[in-house]
Design an enzyme around this catalytic site. Sequence first.
Site, PDB file in Angstrom:
ATOM      1  N   GLY A 149       0.846  -1.175   0.000  1.00 23.50           N
ATOM      2  CA  GLY A 149       0.000   0.000   0.000  1.00 23.50           C
ATOM      3  C   GLY A 149       0.886   1.231   0.000  1.00 23.50           C
ATOM      4  O   GLY A 149       1.899   1.275   0.707  1.00 23.50           O
ATOM      5  N   CYS A 150       0.548   2.235  -0.796  1.00 25.46           N
ATOM      6  CA  CYS A 150       1.449   3.376  -0.974  1.00 25.46           C
ATOM      7  C   CYS A 150       1.668   4.154   0.327  1.00 25.46           C
ATOM      8  O   CYS A 150       2.808   4.477   0.678  1.00 25.46           O
ATOM      9  CB  CYS A 150       0.946   4.293  -2.078  1.00 25.46           C
ATOM     10  SG  CYS A 150      -0.764   4.841  -1.887  1.00 25.46           S
ATOM     11  N   ASN A 151       0.590   4.429   1.057  1.00 23.71           N
ATOM     12  CA  ASN A 151       0.743   5.137   2.337  1.00 23.71           C
ATOM     13  C   ASN A 151       1.504   4.279   3.345  1.00 23.71           C
ATOM     14  O   ASN A 151       2.349   4.769   4.096  1.00 23.71           O
ATOM     15  CB  ASN A 151      -0.625   5.496   2.920  1.00 23.71           C
ATOM     16  CG  ASN A 151      -1.400   6.461   2.056  1.00 23.71           C
ATOM     17  OD1 ASN A 151      -0.860   7.449   1.581  1.00 23.71           O
ATOM     18  ND2 ASN A 151      -2.674   6.189   1.849  1.00 23.71           N
ATOM     19  N   SER A 153       3.741   1.803   2.888  1.00 19.21           N
ATOM     20  CA  SER A 153       5.180   1.654   2.661  1.00 19.21           C
ATOM     21  C   SER A 153       5.917   2.954   2.942  1.00 19.21           C
ATOM     22  O   SER A 153       7.045   2.945   3.442  1.00 19.21           O
ATOM     23  CB  SER A 153       5.449   1.178   1.235  1.00 19.21           C
ATOM     24  OG  SER A 153       4.965   2.095   0.278  1.00 19.21           O
ATOM     25  N   THR A 154       5.276   4.096   2.650  1.00 15.96           N
ATOM     26  CA  THR A 154       5.916   5.387   2.912  1.00 15.96           C
ATOM     27  C   THR A 154       6.159   5.578   4.411  1.00 15.96           C
ATOM     28  O   THR A 154       7.261   5.967   4.833  1.00 15.96           O
ATOM     29  CB  THR A 154       5.060   6.532   2.366  1.00 15.96           C
ATOM     30  OG1 THR A 154       4.794   6.316   0.973  1.00 15.96           O
ATOM     31  CG2 THR A 154       5.769   7.866   2.527  1.00 15.96           C
TER      32      THR A 154
END
Length: 348
Positions: A149-151, A153-154
Amino acid sequence: MTYSVAVSGASGYAGGEILRILAAHPDVEIRTVTAHSNAGQPLIAHQPHLRSLAHLTLEPSTPDVLAGHDIVFLALPHGQSGQYTEALADTPLVIDAGADHRLDSAEQWARFYGGEFHDPWTYGVPELLVGGTKQRSRLVGANRIAAPGCNASTVSLSLAPGVAAGVIDTSDIVSVLAVGPSGAGKSLKTNLLASEILGSANPYAVGGTHRHIPEIRQALVGAGATGQIRISFTPVLVPMARGILATSSAPIAEGATDAEIRGAWESAYADETFVQLLPAGEFPRTADVVGANTAMIGLAIDRDANRVVVVAAVDNLVKGTAGAAIQSMNIALGLAEGTALSVNGVAP
């Protein structure tokens, strides 16, 4: 060797970004693109920027169409990828850009997603610290990969070095994210219309309800968190098509020195191409990572508040999704990890 590739969900944002990157990859041939309601239409009608792929037509997203390739990318909404697991059993490498194979816990899946739980696959964040090593080693030779998920992993990349080094306290993590609406997909939604988001900032999934929270907890446990993990996680939609700017903070662990704190992040990412720690006092902008597979990180030590503050910028469609998937693919296949992936953004 040239690998044959099929991409499902090819008319959407994630599928389109996977195709954009793969179009420049010397070791793959994109043979099949699929969609549901858009099947039968030219790919170029939905991805007009992919001029080199104008010869492709969207086919139905059925197991028969996707089978028979060396690599299949599933760029589908959560709850839809799991149906292909058995049907693609003979496919050498399957990479899921959705959520279906990310979580270890059936309980957490039921709470945050609902529906049928599917077994977790190898997590596709190569630079993430796990058990004292990097997730990269687990991706070597993997045949089933769950892109992140982009959020999630960030935030995980932002905090994992501090967790692994024991210099932050995980009992009071606060993450506030400015995010672009492309992370929500291409389906028409009133709250994502330009007239709704231009000139405005809109919080969503407030109060511990965002689906990426268990994924972050899972990553921090893997990085070595032993105590309670409490995360206050608030994403805010802002009027930029792409990008995540995640500001995460956590209490400084008792006795941790400034040198030890910064050293944790420096040692974690010193040799990484795609995760870069900026010099002290510098912080990233989302504009600097547009189109790049780069996560840029700035670190501050706030002694007055007794907190470490980490600011990370990524392109949610590249390092947050498609780039992470293709970077993981390269590792799994034994190819050069950075093949077809750039550290350079597009400016202005």
